[in-house]
Structure formats: structure tokens, C-alpha cells
Design an enzyme around this catalytic site. Sequence first.
Site, PDB file in Angstrom:
ATOM      1  N   ASN A 169      65.259  57.017 106.074  1.00  0.00           N
ATOM      2  CA  ASN A 169      64.602  57.265 107.368  1.00  0.00           C
ATOM      3  C   ASN A 169      65.082  58.571 108.032  1.00  0.00           C
ATOM      4  O   ASN A 169      64.401  59.096 108.917  1.00  0.00           O
ATOM      5  CB  ASN A 169      64.809  56.095 108.344  1.00  0.00           C
ATOM      6  CG  ASN A 169      64.012  54.853 107.997  1.00  0.00           C
ATOM      7  OD1 ASN A 169      64.380  53.739 108.353  1.00  0.00           O
ATOM      8  ND2 ASN A 169      62.897  55.018 107.282  1.00  0.00           N
ATOM      9  N   ASP A 223      58.910  45.964 108.258  1.00  0.00           N
ATOM     10  CA  ASP A 223      58.033  47.102 107.965  1.00  0.00           C
ATOM     11  C   ASP A 223      56.707  46.978 108.731  1.00  0.00           C
ATOM     12  O   ASP A 223      56.307  45.895 109.128  1.00  0.00           O
ATOM     13  CB  ASP A 223      57.775  47.145 106.447  1.00  0.00           C
ATOM     14  CG  ASP A 223      57.231  48.495 106.005  1.00  0.00           C
ATOM     15  OD1 ASP A 223      57.326  49.472 106.775  1.00  0.00           O
ATOM     16  OD2 ASP A 223      56.708  48.578 104.881  1.00  0.00           O
TER      17      ASP A 223
HETATM   18  C1  FPP Z   1      59.462  50.236 109.567  1.00  0.00           C
HETATM   19  O1  FPP Z   1      58.234  50.539 110.146  1.00  0.00           O
HETATM   20  C2  FPP Z   1      60.476  50.057 110.546  1.00  0.00           C
HETATM   21  C3  FPP Z   1      61.501  50.930 110.792  1.00  0.00           C
HETATM   22  C4  FPP Z   1      61.684  52.191 110.076  1.00  0.00           C
HETATM   23  C5  FPP Z   1      62.488  50.689 111.815  1.00  0.00           C
HETATM   24  C6  FPP Z   1      62.683  49.275 112.236  1.00  0.00           C
HETATM   25  C7  FPP Z   1      62.959  49.305 113.675  1.00  0.00           C
HETATM   26  C8  FPP Z   1      62.595  48.351 114.553  1.00  0.00           C
HETATM   27  C9  FPP Z   1      61.980  47.084 114.211  1.00  0.00           C
HETATM   28  C10 FPP Z   1      62.809  48.581 115.992  1.00  0.00           C
HETATM   29  C11 FPP Z   1      64.195  48.820 116.341  1.00  0.00           C
HETATM   30  C12 FPP Z   1      65.073  47.736 115.896  1.00  0.00           C
HETATM   31  C13 FPP Z   1      66.312  47.616 116.327  1.00  0.00           C
HETATM   32  C14 FPP Z   1      67.186  46.543 115.833  1.00  0.00           C
HETATM   33  C15 FPP Z   1      66.834  48.530 117.339  1.00  0.00           C
HETATM   34  P1  FPP Z   1      57.477  51.853 109.679  1.00  0.00           P
HETATM   35  O2  FPP Z   1      57.607  52.844 110.766  1.00  0.00           O
HETATM   36  O3  FPP Z   1      57.977  52.282 108.349  1.00  0.00           O
HETATM   37  O4  FPP Z   1      56.026  51.346 109.594  1.00  0.00           O
HETATM   38  P2  FPP Z   1      54.885  51.926 108.631  1.00  0.00           P
HETATM   39  O5  FPP Z   1      55.294  51.560 107.226  1.00  0.00           O
HETATM   40  O6  FPP Z   1      53.689  51.197 109.088  1.00  0.00           O
HETATM   41  O7  FPP Z   1      54.823  53.394 108.846  1.00  0.00           O
END
Ligand code: FPP
Length: 241
Positions: free
Chosen positions: A67, A19
Site C-alpha cells: 500500500n 478489501d
Molecule cells: C482495501 O480497500 C483496504 C485498505 C487498503 C485499507 C483498509 C482500511 C480500512 C478498512 C479503514 C481503516 C482501518 C483502520 C483499522 C484504521 P481498497 O482501497 O484496496 O479497495 P479497492 O480494492 O476497491 O480499491
Amino acid sequence: MSEAPDDLVVPRSIAVIMDGNGRWARKKGWQRVRGHEHGITAVRETVTECARLGVQALTLYAFSEENWSRPETEIAALMSLLKRFLVEERPTLMQNGVKLVHAGRRERLSPEVLALLAESVALTAGNDRMTLCLAISYGARTELVDAMRAIARKVAAGQLEPEAIDEATISAHLYRPELPDPDLLIRTAGELRVSNFLLWQISYAEIWVTDLCWPEFRKQHLWQALQAYGKRERRFGRVPS
Ligand code: FPP
């Protein structure tokens, strides 16, 4: 600290809620998607180090069922990053003996994503040092719904007696029944919740949360998590020994 400490207790199975990509990018005045891009570096380092340390299974929460309700542009960016990852990380997976598998519903994933996923799964199928499970289009409640439906079909077909259903039956109908339940759940970016991730499988997992955002996560932080894990007394409901 550039060498792994020698007091690490290495769990058999680790799950990670990655996250804070968006928050990390916004703090730098960048678009959220740049946070996801930088998250790939943290994924690569975590996969490589877990394989080196002898972790058997690593499950990463890459894209949740929830998501899908993000803005379309962000979904498209995440999907194109996923496609890039599935192709560009093949050498890393092969060099580190990592077998790739997927957990999640397939219905909403594009044919392109599914094809690249199938190729990487097939390419790495013979690797046996560590299994990397990517949770994509994954929700733990949907996983349980899918498991219950599969079990109900067997009962309706007369292949299974309701009284014969036990915990092992439910585990056996989850998306990746072959993987050991996580011993350790790591979450970055400080929130104290499990966000519909592996609800059945994390029943006895130890939880380690860091305030660092996922793009900042490096092997030193993994070591910190493992050191903390090593100090926990896992009781599984029993009295202290
Ligand atoms: C949460 O950060 C992360 C995600 C929704 C996606 C996770 C993806 C990656 C780490 C990159 C791609 C990975 C692979 C394996 C291809 P957020 O956007 O919810 O962060 P925030 O809570 O700060 O908004």
C-alpha cells in the site's frame, strides 16, 4: 436476522482482508477515501461482535507494505484515518475488553502514528477478552525475512544450532508469536487471493470470501462466515474421520 444464530462455531482466531473500500466508494460516485472512512464502521462492528462471541484473536489487514506505493494523497488519508481510529476507538476497545497489538514494520510509520499506537497498546494492555492485531505496514514476506534475519543472528552468535531450527522456531520469530494461527480467513470484495497476508500462519486456515465490499460488512455477514466455517471439515492433512 438481528440475533446471532445459535449454531455458530466460533474460531479461536480470525484474520480479515478488508478489501473493496475504493470500489464501494467509486460505485457511489464518491472519492475512494470515503470508502476507507466507512470501513471504520465495519471495523468497529466486527471487533465488537468478535469480542462478544469469544474470539481470542482478530487480525485485520489495515495497511500492507504494498500500500506504500498508492498515491501520496491516499496514503496520507489512510494514515490520518488510522490516527483517528487509534484515538476514537479507545472507549470501544476498553468497553469490550480488547487488547490492541501491532504487526508490521515500524520504519516507515510516522512518529505520530507510532506514538498513538504505543498509547493505545499501553492503555489496552490489561484487557484480556480478545486481542485485536492491526497489520499496518505489513507484508508476510517481509515478516518472514525479518524472522530469518533474527534467527540468523542467533545462529551467528552461537546461541542457536541450525539443526535446532524447526517450525516452532520460525513461528516464535514472527511479529506476534503470542497469537494463535488464524482458523478462519475472511476476505471481502470477491478476489480469490491471499495478498501477502500471514502466509506462514494461514497454512491450515479455512478461507471464506464474500462479494460484499468491506464498508458493507456487518455482524450478519460475520455470522454467515462462522456458519460456513462450522460446516467445514478441518483435516490438517489427515484422512476424513
Ligand atoms: C482495501 O480497500 C483496504 C485498505 C487498503 C485499507 C483498509 C482500511 C480500512 C478498512 C479503514 C481503516 C482501518 C483502520 C483499522 C484504521 P481498497 O482501497 O484496496 O479497495 P479497492 O480494492 O476497491 O480499491
